[in-house]
Design an enzyme around this catalytic site. Structure first.
Site, PDB file in Angstrom:
ATOM      1  N   LYS A   1     -17.833   2.906 -10.951  1.00  0.00           N
ATOM      2  CA  LYS A   1     -17.945   4.218 -10.320  1.00  0.00           C
ATOM      3  C   LYS A   1     -18.936   4.209  -9.181  1.00  0.00           C
ATOM      4  O   LYS A   1     -18.772   4.951  -8.212  1.00  0.00           O
ATOM      5  CB  LYS A   1     -18.346   5.277 -11.353  1.00  0.00           C
TER       6      LYS A   1
ATOM      7  N   LYS B   1      -2.194   1.460 -13.841  1.00  0.00           N
ATOM      8  CA  LYS B   1      -2.143   2.549 -14.807  1.00  0.00           C
ATOM      9  C   LYS B   1      -1.949   3.873 -14.078  1.00  0.00           C
ATOM     10  O   LYS B   1      -2.482   4.067 -12.988  1.00  0.00           O
ATOM     11  CB  LYS B   1      -3.484   2.571 -15.557  1.00  0.00           C
TER      12      LYS B   1
ATOM     13  N   LYS C   1      -5.053  10.141 -13.025  1.00  0.00           N
ATOM     14  CA  LYS C   1      -5.129  11.538 -12.603  1.00  0.00           C
ATOM     15  C   LYS C   1      -5.707  11.656 -11.204  1.00  0.00           C
ATOM     16  O   LYS C   1      -5.577  12.690 -10.565  1.00  0.00           O
ATOM     17  CB  LYS C   1      -5.961  12.343 -13.599  1.00  0.00           C
TER      18      LYS C   1
END
Ligand code: TRP
Length: 353
Positions: free
Chosen positions: A135, A217, A220
């Site tokens: 992140k 994957k 969102k």
């Protein structure tokens, strides 16, 4: 262990099981960040499991808004999304009369316990968290201290309620390991207080991949909206996204995740939506081409998502009632969290007045 010094007569039993669990059911706790609309991947990978577990366990489910601000959020959107996510939990089947459903920031004990755990966590051990590394490279312009200490707040979420099991995805395993270490450390330095939680990771198998890049994957936060099916997508959007899903060269409906990940992914989606096994799907569609198959997948997915979306819309439309449900959930959670925090404050050496 310094347990036996001046402890009650129960201390021996407690030594075996640090926190005597007199509850009939084991406790589970999980949460999601209100950073985006929820996807079908989150529904299948998490929500659906929570719903199945809630009757068997003493269950708490929270919307982790404190975690969400480790990445910059627009206040109005965060406020809206927190309610959206809570309503979606309910639409998926979380029953607030069975489970404790709440928003993390409504229970200030989370932040309070996190501080104490921060003072037990090693800088080095927290630095090893791979999600922080990922992140901080994704948000290089905002590598804040909250992002660094995110897993310690997550530990507080879990330990406040003495959760036995924590249903999470594989990517959270390392955070659970840290949580266990912090709990053990506190128990060791002070005295047995926290239950040592276990991760509860569902078997892989029906992982849903991106519709546009089926090697990745489904996410969102994918920049390409066509890659992702959201639970609030309309029937037309769902049909459209499936129709435009990337498939592979080839023409028959055969499962091969390596060589033909696009079709394999659509087969997984059809399996989830209909309950038909992959082998059954192969035989159902033998002799059919991609076009027919995609149409069937679109229809099955529409039928699968529509009831969830409709329940969501009804729940979300009545914001007052949603808020009063969350108020009750927060009260219930607070009562429990407060008990734990009081013990922790005492043991830490804070003055009681
Ligand atoms: N970090 C978790 C995730 O991104 C969300 C989370 C926060 C969580 N606190 C938690 C999950 C406590 C389980 C228990 O998926």
């Amino acid at each position: 262990m310094r347990l036996s010094l001046g402890r009650s007569v129960f201390s021996h039993a407690m030594e075996i099981s640090p926190v005597s669990n007199t509850r009939a059911k084991k406790t589970i706790l999980s949460g999601m960040q209100p950073t985006n609309d929820l996807t079908i991947g989150q529904y299948c990978g998490a929500l659906k499991n929570w719903v199945e577990l809630q009757n068997e366990y003493d269950s708490l489910f929270c919307v982790v808004d404190l975690h969400a601000i480790t990445v910059r959020q627009e206040p109005a959107k965060l406020r809206k999304r927190s309610l959206d996510v809570a309503a979606m939990y309910m639409a998926a089947g979380i029953d607030p009369n069975v489970s404790t459903l709440f928003i993390q920031s409504h229970v200030p004990e989370h932040a309070q316990l996190a501080w104490i755990l921060n003072c037990l966590a090693g800088f080095g051990e927290v630095s090893r968290m791979t999600q922080f590394k990922d992140k901080s490279s994704q948000h290089a312009d905002n590598v804040n201290v909250g992002l660094f200490t995110y897993p310690v707040l997550m530990a507080a979420d879990i330990l406040l309620y003495n959760a036995d099991l924590v249903p999470v995805g594989e990517d959270q395993r390392q955070h659970l390991e840290l949580t266990r270490n912090l709990a053990e450390r506190f128990n060791f330095h002070y005295s047995p207080t926290f239950t040592i939680p276990e991760p509860f990771i569902p078997k892989v198998g029906s992982k849903i991949m991106s519709l546009q890049e089926p090697e990745k994957k489904m996410s969102k936060s994918d920049a390409n909206e066509k890659s992702t099916i959201f639970l609030i997508d309309t029937d037309a959007e769902i049909r459209n996204k499936i129709k435009r899903a990337v498939t592979d060269s080839g023409s028959d409906i055969v499962y091969d995740a390596e060589k033909r990940p696009g079709v394999a992914n659509l087969m997984t989606i059809h399996h989830i939506a209909t309950g038909r096994s992959i082998a059954e799907i192969e035989s159902d569609f033998s002799g059919f081409g991609y076009g027919d198959f995609k149409e069937a997948v679109g229809e099955s997915l529409v039928a699968f998502i529509r009831p969830v979306r409709e329940r969501y819309e009804a729940l979300r439309a009545d914001e007052e009632s949603l808020k009063s449900t969350l108020r009750l959930g927060a009260e219930h959670a607070r009562e429990r969290a407060h008990k734990t925090l009081r013990k922790v404050y005492k043991k830490t050496g804070f003055v009681e007045l």
